[in-house]
Design an enzyme around this catalytic site. Sequence first.
Site, PDB file in Angstrom:
ATOM      1  N   ASN A 178      55.217  -4.149  46.303  1.00 25.62           N
ATOM      2  CA  ASN A 178      55.029  -4.583  47.698  1.00 25.62           C
ATOM      3  C   ASN A 178      55.269  -3.448  48.680  1.00 25.62           C
ATOM      4  OD1 ASN A 178      54.540  -7.033  46.635  1.00 25.62           O
ATOM      5  ND2 ASN A 178      56.529  -7.909  47.121  1.00 25.62           N
ATOM      6  N   VAL A 179      54.597  -3.560  49.799  1.00 22.70           N
ATOM      7  CA  VAL A 179      54.717  -2.542  50.848  1.00 22.70           C
ATOM      8  C   VAL A 179      55.430  -3.126  52.060  1.00 22.70           C
ATOM      9  CG1 VAL A 179      52.644  -1.302  50.078  1.00 22.70           C
ATOM     10  CG2 VAL A 179      52.411  -3.131  51.768  1.00 22.70           C
ATOM     11  N   HIS A 207      53.981   1.435  45.706  1.00 20.79           N
ATOM     12  CA  HIS A 207      52.729   1.507  46.471  1.00 20.79           C
ATOM     13  C   HIS A 207      52.905   1.879  47.938  1.00 20.79           C
ATOM     14  CE1 HIS A 207      50.713  -1.286  43.257  1.00 20.79           C
ATOM     15  NE2 HIS A 207      50.895  -0.062  42.839  1.00 20.79           N
ATOM     16  N   CYS A 255      48.210  17.374  64.913  1.00 23.02           N
ATOM     17  CA  CYS A 255      46.874  17.985  64.939  1.00 23.02           C
ATOM     18  C   CYS A 255      45.817  17.109  65.618  1.00 23.02           C
ATOM     19  CB  CYS A 255      46.435  18.348  63.519  1.00 23.02           C
ATOM     20  SG  CYS A 255      45.888  16.942  62.554  1.00 23.02           S
TER      21      CYS A 255
HETATM   22  P1  NAD Z   1      48.547 -10.097  43.706  1.00 24.36           P
HETATM   23  O1  NAD Z   1      48.155 -10.517  45.061  1.00 24.36           O
HETATM   24  O2  NAD Z   1      47.579  -9.507  42.795  1.00 24.36           O
HETATM   25  O3  NAD Z   1      49.185 -11.313  42.893  1.00 24.36           O
HETATM   26  C1  NAD Z   1      50.141 -12.132  43.391  1.00 24.36           C
HETATM   27  C2  NAD Z   1      50.712 -12.964  42.259  1.00 24.36           C
HETATM   28  O4  NAD Z   1      51.734 -13.780  42.811  1.00 24.36           O
HETATM   29  C3  NAD Z   1      49.718 -13.904  41.572  1.00 24.36           C
HETATM   30  O5  NAD Z   1      49.829 -13.776  40.175  1.00 24.36           O
HETATM   31  C4  NAD Z   1      50.174 -15.304  42.018  1.00 24.36           C
HETATM   32  O6  NAD Z   1      49.987 -16.284  41.004  1.00 24.36           O
HETATM   33  C5  NAD Z   1      51.634 -15.082  42.288  1.00 24.36           C
HETATM   34  N1  NAD Z   1      52.236 -15.973  43.291  1.00 24.36           N
HETATM   35  C6  NAD Z   1      51.639 -16.567  44.344  1.00 24.36           C
HETATM   36  N2  NAD Z   1      52.534 -17.296  45.042  1.00 24.36           N
HETATM   37  C7  NAD Z   1      53.730 -17.143  44.416  1.00 24.36           C
HETATM   38  C8  NAD Z   1      55.048 -17.622  44.666  1.00 24.36           C
HETATM   39  N3  NAD Z   1      55.327 -18.418  45.716  1.00 24.36           N
HETATM   40  N4  NAD Z   1      56.033 -17.273  43.810  1.00 24.36           N
HETATM   41  C9  NAD Z   1      55.774 -16.469  42.746  1.00 24.36           C
HETATM   42  N5  NAD Z   1      54.549 -15.976  42.468  1.00 24.36           N
HETATM   43  C10 NAD Z   1      53.546 -16.307  43.288  1.00 24.36           C
HETATM   44  O7  NAD Z   1      49.752  -9.118  43.945  1.00 24.36           O
HETATM   45  P2  NAD Z   1      50.137  -7.861  43.203  1.00 24.36           P
HETATM   46  O8  NAD Z   1      50.047  -8.084  41.731  1.00 24.36           O
HETATM   47  O9  NAD Z   1      51.396  -7.465  43.778  1.00 24.36           O
HETATM   48  O10 NAD Z   1      48.988  -6.744  43.513  1.00 24.36           O
HETATM   49  C11 NAD Z   1      48.290  -6.543  44.698  1.00 24.36           C
HETATM   50  C12 NAD Z   1      48.612  -5.243  45.419  1.00 24.36           C
HETATM   51  O11 NAD Z   1      48.418  -5.431  46.805  1.00 24.36           O
HETATM   52  C13 NAD Z   1      50.055  -4.864  45.291  1.00 24.36           C
HETATM   53  O12 NAD Z   1      50.166  -3.852  44.401  1.00 24.36           O
HETATM   54  C14 NAD Z   1      50.529  -4.463  46.681  1.00 24.36           C
HETATM   55  O13 NAD Z   1      50.515  -3.069  46.840  1.00 24.36           O
HETATM   56  C15 NAD Z   1      49.532  -5.041  47.617  1.00 24.36           C
HETATM   57  N6  NAD Z   1      50.055  -6.201  48.404  1.00 24.36           N
HETATM   58  C16 NAD Z   1      51.320  -6.175  48.923  1.00 24.36           C
HETATM   59  C17 NAD Z   1      51.806  -7.254  49.651  1.00 24.36           C
HETATM   60  C18 NAD Z   1      53.212  -7.214  50.205  1.00 24.36           C
HETATM   61  O14 NAD Z   1      53.760  -6.137  50.375  1.00 24.36           O
HETATM   62  N7  NAD Z   1      53.846  -8.377  50.466  1.00 24.36           N
HETATM   63  C19 NAD Z   1      51.002  -8.363  49.853  1.00 24.36           C
HETATM   64  C20 NAD Z   1      49.690  -8.361  49.322  1.00 24.36           C
HETATM   65  C21 NAD Z   1      49.241  -7.264  48.587  1.00 24.36           C
HETATM   66 ZN    ZN Z   2      47.729  16.041  61.386  1.00 25.95          ZN
END
Ligand code: NAD
Ligand code: ZN
Length: 246
Positions: free
Chosen positions: A102-103, A119, A149
Amino acid sequence: MDKNILKAAELIKNSEYLVILTGAGISAESGIPTFRGKEGFWRSYNPMELATPYAFKRDPKLVWEFYSYRQKIIKNAKPNDAHKIIKEWEDKGIVKTVVTQNVDGLHERTGLKNIIRLHGYIWGVKCTKCTYHGVLDEPAEGIPKCPDCGEMLRPDVVWFGESLDPVVINKAFTEFSKADVGLIIGTSAVVYPAAELPFVIMRNGGKIIEINPDRTPVTDISTISIHKSAAEAMREINQKMKARES
Ligand code: NAD
Ligand code: ZN
């Protein structure tokens, strides 16, 4: 009573080196949409097609609008019980390291110390031309420009199709190779190399606990699969662990 919750509580309590991997699902109950869920769509766009270097090259304004929209959501979001319980376990010495995809910075906002962010960070920016790196205080307006820049800044996150910082990914692999138990929360486990981490534990003979409402590739290698939301499952496991303490 859910047997899986009890089994998970025992495994966690008896673990010697517990590591955790979190994905977007852990922040869903804080109101931050995942990318793959239906609610992940922004206007008519699929986030997975906007979080790419190609999209930024084609339309930086659109990509920044998407990031500004997400920054606004994240600014108003708060860590939920799943984030808070992880921090509680760190304080008790149960959790050794948390690796997150997560970010959003919600783990950090609980005061969690041992966190590896694979990430990047949604408030981070870097210049598209020079070496400038910075952090925004407020959601972006328009396309932020480099103070050194004058060129365009971009979000300091790892987009689909980009490589991770090798130092960061090495740290994550080192931590996971020490683990006897891994807790995998809210990740679809399809984005590499993060998706590889649970398999490191499996190959070393360790045990995996997965918390995800849906099935994922990790489900097949899990000792325990808990098909519930992150906050609900973590509250139940934590309660069981506390019940055993007294
Ligand atoms: P993803 O969006 O691919 O998957 C999310 C997963 O969470 C799914 O498998 C889903 O079934 C599960 N899920 C949904 N609701 C849930 C809950 N309440 N409790 C537990 N699980 C639940 O996310 P990812 O695998 O992290 O990959 C996507 C990429 O996008 C990440 O690597 C990240 O960098 C970025 N991202 C980050 C954020 C954030 O920072 N919050 C949000 C969206 C995407
Ligand atoms: Zn610059």
